[in-house]
Design a protein around this motif. Structure first.
Motif, PDB file in Angstrom:
ATOM      1  N   ARG A  89      -5.698  12.926  -2.228  1.00  0.00           N
ATOM      2  CA  ARG A  89      -5.967  12.501  -0.844  1.00  0.00           C
ATOM      3  C   ARG A  89      -6.224  13.731   0.033  1.00  0.00           C
ATOM      4  O   ARG A  89      -7.111  13.726   0.879  1.00  0.00           O
ATOM      5  CB  ARG A  89      -4.791  11.713  -0.274  1.00  0.00           C
ATOM      6  N   TYR A 130       0.831  -1.196   0.000  1.00  0.00           N
ATOM      7  CA  TYR A 130       0.000   0.000   0.000  1.00  0.00           C
ATOM      8  C   TYR A 130       0.869   1.250   0.000  1.00  0.00           C
ATOM      9  O   TYR A 130       2.093   1.176   0.109  1.00  0.00           O
ATOM     10  CB  TYR A 130      -0.935  -0.024   1.220  1.00  0.00           C
ATOM     11  N   TRP A 174       2.146   4.023   1.905  1.00  0.00           N
ATOM     12  CA  TRP A 174       2.383   4.655   3.197  1.00  0.00           C
ATOM     13  C   TRP A 174       2.756   6.110   2.941  1.00  0.00           C
ATOM     14  O   TRP A 174       3.679   6.403   2.192  1.00  0.00           O
ATOM     15  CB  TRP A 174       3.536   3.966   3.923  1.00  0.00           C
ATOM     16  N   TYR A 217      -2.934   4.124   2.409  1.00  0.00           N
ATOM     17  CA  TYR A 217      -4.078   3.971   1.508  1.00  0.00           C
ATOM     18  C   TYR A 217      -3.758   2.880   0.498  1.00  0.00           C
ATOM     19  O   TYR A 217      -2.582   2.569   0.247  1.00  0.00           O
ATOM     20  CB  TYR A 217      -4.355   5.267   0.740  1.00  0.00           C
ATOM     21  N   ASP A 218      -4.810   2.343  -0.114  1.00  0.00           N
ATOM     22  CA  ASP A 218      -4.529   1.526  -1.282  1.00  0.00           C
ATOM     23  C   ASP A 218      -4.302   2.444  -2.481  1.00  0.00           C
ATOM     24  O   ASP A 218      -4.335   3.683  -2.357  1.00  0.00           O
ATOM     25  CB  ASP A 218      -5.619   0.481  -1.528  1.00  0.00           C
ATOM     26  N   ASP A 258      -6.029   3.254  -4.917  1.00  0.00           N
ATOM     27  CA  ASP A 258      -7.157   4.101  -5.284  1.00  0.00           C
ATOM     28  C   ASP A 258      -7.480   5.150  -4.223  1.00  0.00           C
ATOM     29  O   ASP A 258      -8.397   5.946  -4.399  1.00  0.00           O
ATOM     30  CB  ASP A 258      -8.406   3.240  -5.522  1.00  0.00           C
ATOM     31  N   GLY A 259      -6.749   5.127  -3.105  1.00  0.00           N
ATOM     32  CA  GLY A 259      -7.028   6.077  -2.038  1.00  0.00           C
ATOM     33  C   GLY A 259      -8.024   5.584  -1.020  1.00  0.00           C
ATOM     34  O   GLY A 259      -8.516   6.366  -0.200  1.00  0.00           O
ATOM     35  N   ASN A 260      -8.325   4.266  -1.033  1.00  0.00           N
ATOM     36  CA  ASN A 260      -9.229   3.682  -0.050  1.00  0.00           C
ATOM     37  C   ASN A 260      -8.441   3.105   1.119  1.00  0.00           C
ATOM     38  O   ASN A 260      -7.227   2.907   1.035  1.00  0.00           O
ATOM     39  CB  ASN A 260     -10.079   2.589  -0.702  1.00  0.00           C
ATOM     40  N   LEU A 261      -9.133   2.802   2.216  1.00  0.00           N
ATOM     41  CA  LEU A 261      -8.502   2.258   3.408  1.00  0.00           C
ATOM     42  C   LEU A 261      -8.696   0.742   3.440  1.00  0.00           C
ATOM     43  O   LEU A 261      -9.834   0.260   3.513  1.00  0.00           O
ATOM     44  CB  LEU A 261      -9.096   2.887   4.669  1.00  0.00           C
ATOM     45  N   ARG A 312      -4.760   9.638   6.515  1.00  0.00           N
ATOM     46  CA  ARG A 312      -4.525   8.345   7.122  1.00  0.00           C
ATOM     47  C   ARG A 312      -3.074   7.928   6.891  1.00  0.00           C
ATOM     48  O   ARG A 312      -2.387   8.456   6.023  1.00  0.00           O
ATOM     49  CB  ARG A 312      -5.470   7.301   6.558  1.00  0.00           C
ATOM     50  N   ASP A 369     -10.470  13.419   5.458  1.00  0.00           N
ATOM     51  CA  ASP A 369     -11.478  12.583   6.099  1.00  0.00           C
ATOM     52  C   ASP A 369     -11.235  12.523   7.602  1.00  0.00           C
ATOM     53  O   ASP A 369     -10.751  11.538   8.130  1.00  0.00           O
ATOM     54  CB  ASP A 369     -11.433  11.170   5.491  1.00  0.00           C
ATOM     55  N   ALA A 396      -3.937   1.478   9.157  1.00  0.00           N
ATOM     56  CA  ALA A 396      -4.728   2.551   8.542  1.00  0.00           C
ATOM     57  C   ALA A 396      -5.632   3.238   9.561  1.00  0.00           C
ATOM     58  O   ALA A 396      -6.063   4.372   9.339  1.00  0.00           O
ATOM     59  CB  ALA A 396      -5.564   1.984   7.395  1.00  0.00           C
TER      60      ALA A 396
END
Length: 607
Positions: free
Chosen positions: A301, A269, A271, A320-321, A323-326, A317, A306, A351
């Motif tokens: 991001r 991911y 970091w 992220y992955d 795509d910017g997801n957790l 965070r 968020d 995360a």
């Protein structure tokens, strides 16, 4: 069952979307199709029996193997010496050009007879979805179609292919000058197997080597350690997801540190910390495009800030992955783990941690990009000011720290240090560009942090900065102080801290990140390679150039046979942890470039 290869007994190939590990025995034992964080189809490094692999090696006994890269490329050669002759396997993933919008993902394995006659045996056993599924193998007119949950691949070859219970095999005898080709292509839902690329393998190899050499030619580095620095640069590039600009920490999951323990994490991911440092390293070498693309990813991001409902976790965070997801962390109990190091994990619960240091690392990379690149946009500045306003209000919160200690939030010195960096660099950007911002309140917060570190994190009894406020144990992260311009490298407090780190954390050139046994985790972890390179930089800035040079040369001896580093070095000299590790390679680049500059008699400071 044979003992699995050591972690370091691998080379890395990739196509700027994902990577594969190729063992010195000719086995691809780790590969996630499509992208870094996708489920694996070859995962034998985590379970040799169940994980799936692609083997290609002499059918008889091997007297010796050599593995090396085509110079200045990511094309890997594994040479097998046998009693009857010599053969080579050339492994690569084609990258014809930058920003290839019609990219076709392929693993290409070209076998060449070098001397005598060698019978080569190929066996492909794909296990989709982290080996929770098996593949169906169906013959087609131009090869074999492999399908399973989430996977659709085509294997084409210049040799006859046999299909048995979902696995594909081939035997081919090669004399001097003979070649055989095997190509595994990732297919879309409606694609069928095609052998068209088999006849153009030499062209694919030529354009791929040309791509890597053309890319590396942009490097501005011409110092003493060119081979090591450029191999590290190629490795960082391999860990870049070109379509998005994201930079992952490592291409693997759950490779243990130490072996037999449970410190097995998924590093596939982005970091924020690692990617920020990577941006700095790439900028140092002149790779502006990669830095620009990561800043673009980062801006997305920042734009989707968020904050948790209580604001505790802040606007960003830890990871992220792509795509910017957790990513959620789960365990895979059906896999044994590398040398029985369980559990195997995918996703990463870090995360959900508060790690304040990420703000310093990422804003420092923005500052450097603004200084050495084309500059940040108005929208990016708005996002930065919102982030730094939050940091100025929350810098004194306990957190998980740079080393992501679970369930033990504390007032870590490195977290305070990096919050100081975040605010100080934002002030620099504002003043250099004349940008609007609350410089008065930022300056007060910056000065408060400085005073807090100098009073609460300084232990006069041991004459050193400590890991946490009011503590007595050490942390190699404080070696960053002069690099980050927090203290002069000639400051007596830094020099005495360096002495303390040498006494308690350094063993030869290797450095523990903190004093062993203080993190409440099982197993004796090894030395952290990034800390060893930080130690080289600290020696450099303290003017101990001969000591720095010796420590750097010693660290080079811990690289594997093709110049790659994992996260840690064990007490017996083995590389352990996820492999290869971006953090380690970017620290190598920084240490070598700064020591080069100092040895040349110029300022070795951070830009």
């Amino acid at each position: 069952m044979s003992e699995p290869l050591e972690i370091a007994d691998h080379g890395l190939i990739g196509d700027l979307r994902t990577c594969a590990l190729v063992g010195v025995d000719g086995t691809i034992d780790w590969f996630c199709p499509s992208r870094f964080d996708a489920p694996s189809v070859f995962g034998a490094i985590l379970d040799e029996e169940r994980g799936g692999s692609w083997k290609l090696a002499p059918a008889g006994g091997v007297t010796r193997t050599h593995q090396f890269y085509y110079p200045d490329t990511a094309v890997l050669i594994t040479r097998f010496l046998t009693a009857d002759g010599v053969a080579e396997v050339h492994d690569f993933m084609p990258v014809p050009d930058a920003a290839d919008t019609s990219h076709r993902q392929r693993l290409v394995r070209q076998v060449r007879g070098v001397r005598g006659t060698v019978r080569m045996r190929m066996r492909l056993d794909a296990r989709p979805d982290y080996a929770r599924q098996t593949c169906r193998a169906e013959r087609r007119s131009e090869g074999v179609l492999l399908t399973g949950d989430g996977a659709r691949m085509g294997l084409a070859a210049s040799a006859d292919l046999d299909v048995t219970d979902g696995t594909v095999g081939a035997d081919v005898e090669l004399s001097t000058g003979d070649t055989a080709v095997f190509i595994l292509e990732m297919l879309g839902p409606d694609d069928d197997v095609t052998s068209a690329a088999v006849g153009t393998t030499d062209d694919l190899l030529k354009v791929t080597t040309a791509f890597w050499r053309r890319w590396l030619a942009q490097s501005t580095y011409a110092g003493r350690w060119r081979e090591a620095v450029h191999r590290s640069a190629i490795t960082l590039k391999l860990l870049t997801h070109e379509p998005s600009g994201a930079i992952v920490a490592a291409p693997t999951t759950s490779l243990p540190a130490p072996i037999g323990g449970s410190r097995n994490w998924d590093y596939r991911y982005v970091w924020i910390r690692d990617a920020g440092f990577s941006t700095y390293a790439l900028l140092r070498l002149g790779f502006i495009s990669e830095a620009r693309e990561f800043i673009r990813w980062l801006s997305e991001r920042l734009g989707q800030r968020d904050c948790a409902s209580d604001g505790r976790l802040g606007p960003l965070r830890v990871l992220y992955d792509i795509d910017g997801n957790l990513p959620d962390e789960v365990e895979l109990p059906h896999l044994r783990g590398y040398r029985d190091s369980a559990p195997v994990r995918v996703g990463n619960a870090a995360a959900g941690q508060l790690q304040l240091d990420i703000y310093g690392e990422i804003i420092d990379s923005v500052y450097l990009f603004n200084k050495h690149g084309p500059g940040i946009s108005h929208d990016a500045w708005q996002d930065i000011t919102a982030v730094v306003n939050w940091v100025a209000e929350n810098w004194d919160s306990p957190d998980a720290g740079m080393w992501e200690v679970r369930d033990d939030d504390r007032p870590y010195t490195t977290s305070r240090l990096m919050c100081w960096v975040a605010i100080e660099r934002t002030i620099r950007i504002a003043r250099a560009r004349g940008l609007p911002g609350d410089i008065v309140s930022w300056s007060k917060a910056r000065d408060d942090i400085y005073d807090r570190i100098m009073t609460k994190s300084w232990n006069a009894d041991i004459n050193a900065f400590t890991r946490v406020e009011g503590g007595s144990d050490l942390d190699a992260g404080v070696l960053l102080m002069p690099m980050l311009k927090f203290l002069s490298p000639a400051d007596p407090r830094f020099l005495s801290t360096l002495d303390a780190v040498e006494r308690h954390l350094v063993t030869d050139s290797l450095v523990f990140r903190y004093e062993p046994g203080t993190d409440n985790l099982d197993g004796d972890e090894g030395t952290f390679s990034i800390c060893s390179f930080w130690y080289v930089e600290a020696l450099t800035r303290a003017g101990r150039l001969e000591d720095a040079r010796l420590a750097l040369e010693k660290m080079f001896t811990y690289a594997n046979h093709v110049g790659l580093y994992a996260e840690q070095v064990s007490a017996t000299g083995e590389q352990v942890g996820n492999f290869p590790q971006a953090f380690t390679h970017l620290a190598l680049i920084s240490a070598a470039t700064n020591l080069d500059r100092a040895l040349a008699g110029t300022d070795g400071g951070t830009p």
